[in-house]
Design a protein around this motif. Structure first.
Motif, PDB file in Angstrom:
ATOM      1  N   LEU A  61      -5.371   6.046  -0.257  1.00 27.63           N
ATOM      2  CA  LEU A  61      -5.379   5.335  -1.534  1.00 27.63           C
ATOM      3  C   LEU A  61      -6.793   4.804  -1.770  1.00 27.63           C
ATOM      4  N   GLU A 105      -4.202  -0.070   5.441  1.00 27.72           N
ATOM      5  CA  GLU A 105      -3.138   0.896   5.186  1.00 27.72           C
ATOM      6  C   GLU A 105      -3.523   1.831   4.037  1.00 27.72           C
ATOM      7  N   ALA A 106      -4.214   1.285   3.008  1.00 27.02           N
ATOM      8  CA  ALA A 106      -4.640   2.107   1.874  1.00 27.02           C
ATOM      9  C   ALA A 106      -5.568   3.218   2.364  1.00 27.02           C
ATOM     10  N   SER A 127       0.877   3.989  -3.035  1.00 27.03           N
ATOM     11  CA  SER A 127       0.444   5.364  -2.755  1.00 27.03           C
ATOM     12  C   SER A 127       1.576   6.360  -3.026  1.00 27.03           C
ATOM     13  N   VAL A 174      -9.489   2.358  -2.916  1.00 26.54           N
ATOM     14  CA  VAL A 174      -9.766   0.974  -3.322  1.00 26.54           C
ATOM     15  C   VAL A 174     -11.172   0.955  -3.909  1.00 26.54           C
ATOM     16  N   LYS A 213      -3.557   5.870   4.026  1.00 31.81           N
ATOM     17  CA  LYS A 213      -2.734   6.670   3.116  1.00 31.81           C
ATOM     18  C   LYS A 213      -3.575   7.426   2.092  1.00 31.81           C
ATOM     19  N   ALA A 224       0.836  -1.203   0.000  1.00 26.75           N
ATOM     20  CA  ALA A 224       0.000   0.000   0.000  1.00 26.75           C
ATOM     21  C   ALA A 224       0.870   1.253   0.000  1.00 26.75           C
ATOM     22  N   ASP A 225       1.941   1.227   0.799  1.00 29.41           N
ATOM     23  CA  ASP A 225       2.846   2.375   0.841  1.00 29.41           C
ATOM     24  C   ASP A 225       3.473   2.625  -0.522  1.00 29.41           C
ATOM     25  N   PHE A 271      -3.562  -4.528   3.769  1.00 27.50           N
ATOM     26  CA  PHE A 271      -3.436  -3.637   2.616  1.00 27.50           C
ATOM     27  C   PHE A 271      -4.565  -2.621   2.620  1.00 27.50           C
TER      28      PHE A 271
END
Lengths: 385, 367
Positions: free
Chosen positions: A198, A192-193, A163, A200, A196, A159-160, A189
């Motif tokens: 991100l 964390e997404a 992103s 999904v 951050k 994920a890091d 994932f």
């Protein structure tokens, strides 16, 4: 008729019992100082996940030969098949204990590793797994260590990476929800997404029984406008996904984790389909350092294929064991329990330069600390993007 | 006529007695060898799974051999028993100090839930004629596997918490467990960190219990009704046998025993995934039953034991292990069906047979 059947089977049972008894070791105490340490390896050598087990064992055998040739700590390696199953894993472990195993290098897969780790914990046998990545494997067991990343680590790492390097992309996740490994990475994932920022846009679960057709998931991802598809799955279903996406004419960036490793050596797979696939792996066979190159050369000569990350994990496991044995000052005549206590003490203090990471260190809980690396497949090889 | 019937009964009782004595003898020998450290770890580690598979085979034989219905989802009942047993054992861990009692409770809970599920599956299906049970149990096994994959169970001071992860977006955190809580079943990860409670003695007791239940059922009035249904349903109905009642009796008993075996199996490993109880496991148990002989409990016991040990005993063949295993299976099938071999064995074992049959048979032979 029925009686005859039972008599024949009874005779077979007798033969089996006898053969099982006779294979028991005559004595477990080795008084000769020249005797090697007995290292056992457990992994799937047959069945669906066989590529992982075989790669690990091949890598481990190369490491054992190198270490023995150097002099110093001498090792003897014995592998047993567990078909990636907990019950068979415990059977394999018991077989190795009969053989007189002192240190366990394995098991390779998570489900089997959790079952075996409890046995090893109760027997006080030191164990270090090359690739069983679940936290449950090491949780609460002081004698259990990992060479690979844990599942949370991989989900967070992926994920890091996405992103940072592919900011603003829409991510779809296709994962296997009846598999501890896949579900575990997906959970971390997605968490964390979200942290951050991100996006999904689609999640498509599948099970082992539905892993032959992914048109629903791929259409779902396409309809949701995903331009990155995260695949925290093993290479076998991933190969089907790549093939079907190609047929559909859908070409997002595919992003895998360490389970994707092995796709290039899969039999009958057109490697051009994997062109542009990214994955998170600690090992790349075309790394420039001389040690990796020497390993790749030996491996390719002997087994006729390029080593994947699992082979490197297997190789590193043996080097780690050898380093810890040396640091702890163990001798081959010590019992498995004594070796275990000595090695638990030194594990947090040693640092190992392996193929899957420079200066790998371990926490007392058993987790490894090393940097993950993202690679992209170009012309059938891994290159750093 | 009356004398003949009496003799037949006696013969059956003798045969049952031999089965009980044989199982007990093997248990005593194995326990003795184990306590003296003469048993290899490989074999002693398999004692509990062997007991589980024996109970599975005996219970499936009740459905397939005695009732004459094909069940392809027996592992599903094992799965229900295993996971409900694990939940019971993990919850009551703090309340029951004695491990054997805890194991007993877990096995009873496992058997109970498997029986309920067996009743639910059997009630509609066993009313039908034909192969519907095979189709439904096949689907049942798959459904149970997928359901347990979605199941999240945790336990804390406030009690049990359940969640179903149908959309794939929940994990253990969705259970909102208190600080002291433990996650018992974590969806796809299955049950991990289970306390190992199963012992060989418990396995032996379960095998004997299963035998007592199944063999006595077979020899009882109900058992004869069940076998009458198997042999000729129309004739059985015409004499007033309640078809659904007796079919359900056999099927639910079979499911309950499989549930108890599942609980024992689940509590023998610290980790267990629902995928363990897949179609392959159901077929494996069916192979035990077919190889041991339909309706032949002793055969089931021996087949389950041999076929569990065999793959482990063949480890020396390394890569060719499963190939050798398959060849052995085929050879056994061929050998047991060869008339010449049968005749040879008959001749070889006739003195022993005469010994078992007692004086009556000898007299008959003399006449």
């Amino acid at each position: 008729m029925k009686r005859i059947v039972s008599v024949v089977l009874a005779a077979m049972l007798l033969v089996c019992c006898l053969s099982a008894c006779s294979s028991a070791p005559a004595s477990t105490s080795n008084d000769s100082s020249a005797a090697p340490f007995k290292i056992g390896g457990i992994g799937p050598l047959t069945g669906d996940a066989a590529i992982y087990g075989q790669s690990v064992m091949n890598g481990a055998k190369i490491a054992v030969e190198e270490i023995n040739a150097k002099g110093g700590v001498q090792l003897q390696f014995q592998e047993e098949d567990d078909v990636a199953d907990g019950e068979k894993g415990v059977n394999a472990y018991n077989t190795l204990m009969d053989w007189g195993m002192q240190v366990l290098a394995g098991p390779v897969t998570t489900g089997s590793a959790i079952a075996v780790s409890t046995e090893a914990y109760n027997d006080r046998v030191f164990a270090i797994t090359p690739s069983a990545s679940s936290v449950d494997v090491i949780d609460g067991k002081d004698n259990m260590f990992q060479v690979c990343f844990t599942d949370p680590n991989q989900g967070v790492g992926a994920a890091d990476y996405i992103s940072t390097n592919m900011a603003g992309s829409k991510v779809a996740v296709i994962y296997r929800n009846d598999d501890a490994y896949s579900q575990g990475i997906r959970d971390t994932f997605v968490a964390e997404a979200a942290a951050k920022g991100l996006e999904v846009v689609y999640e498509g679960p599948f099970t082992k029984d539905t892993s032959t057709d992914f048109s629903v998931q791929l259409n779902g991802a396409q309809a949701a406008g995903a331009d990155v598809i995260f695949l925290p799955i093993y290479y076998q279903p991933a190969s089907v996904i790549l093939n079907q996406a190609n047929v559909m004419g859908y070409a997002p960036t595919f992003f895998g984790v360490d389970g994707m490793d092995g796709i290039l050596t899969m039999k009958g797979f057109d490697t051009s389909l994997a062109e542009g696939v990214m994955l998170l792996t600690p090992f790349s066979a075309d790394a420039a350092d001389s040690r990796t190159q020497a390993f790749v050369k030996t491996y390719t000569e002997r087994y006729g294929e390029t080593p994947n990350q699992f082979a490197a994990d297997g190789y590193d496991v043996i080097y780690t064991i050898a380093a810890a044995l040396e640091a702890a000052g163990c001798t081959p005549d010590m019992s498995a329990a004594d070796i275990c206590e000595a090695m638990i003490k030194v594990m947090p203090t040693i640092s190992v330069d392996g193929l899957t990471g420079q200066g790998m260190t371990w926490s007392a809980s058993g987790e490894v600390s090393k940097a993950p690396m993202a690679v992209v497949i170009r012309d059938g090889v891994y290159v750093t993007p | 006529m009356a004398i003949e019937k009496k003799k037949g009964l006696k013969k059956a009782a003798l045969s049952d007695l031999i089965t009980y004595l044989g199982v007990t003898a093997v248990f005593v020998i194995m326990s003795l060898l184990q306590s003296r450290g003469m048993l290899s770890r490989s074999l002693s580690g398999q004692l509990v799974p062997i007991c589980c598979y024996v109970v599975m085979a005996v219970s499936l034989n009740l459905t397939v051999g005695v009732l004459g219905e094909l069940s392809l989802g027996h592992a599903g009942f094992m799965s229900v028993g295993a996971f409900s047993g694990i939940i019971a054992a993990m919850c009551l861990q703090g309340h029951i100090a004695s491990n054997p009692v805890l194991l007993l409770v877990a096995m009873v809970v496992g058997a109970f839930f498997a029986a309920i599920v067996g009743l639910l599956v059997g009630l509609p299906v066993l009313r039908l004629r034909g192969d519907y049970l095979a189709i439904v149990t096949l689907a049942f096994g798959e459904i149970i596997k997928d359901l347990i994959n979605c199941l999240l169970v945790g336990y804390d001071s406030r009690g049990l918490h359940f969640a179903f992860n149908f959309n794939g977006k929940q994990n253990v955190d969705s259970l909102n467990l208190a600080e002291d809580g433990i996650a018992i079943i974590k969806g796809a990860q299955g049950a991990a960190g289970t306390t190992k409670l199963a012992t060989f003695t418990a396995g032996f007791i379960l095998v004997i219990l299963a035998l007592v239940v199944v063999l006595n059922l077979m020899r009882s009035r109900s058992g004869r009704a069940i076998m009458a249904l198997r042999d000729n349903r129309i004739a059985a109905e015409s004499v007033g046998i309640n078809v659904t009642k007796y079919k359900l009796m056999a099927f639910v008993t079979s499911a309950a025993l499989a549930g108890a075996a599942g609980a024992l199996f689940g509590l023998n490993y610290s980790s267990l995934q629902a995928t363990k109880f897949n179609f392959d496991t159901s077929i494996l148990v069916l192979v035990f039953v077919v190889l041991g002989g339909l309706g032949n409990m002793r055969g089931s016991i021996i087949a389950a034991t041999v076929l569990t040990i065999l793959p482990e005993a063949l480890r020396e063949f390394a890569d060719y292990r499963m190939l050798v295993y398959a060849i052995v299976l085929i050879l056994v099938m061929l050998a047991t069906n060869s008339p010449r071999l049968k005749a040879m064995l008959n001749r070889a074992f006739s003195p022993i047979k005469r010994l078992f049959a007692g004086k009556g048979a000898e007299k008959e032979a003399a006449q």
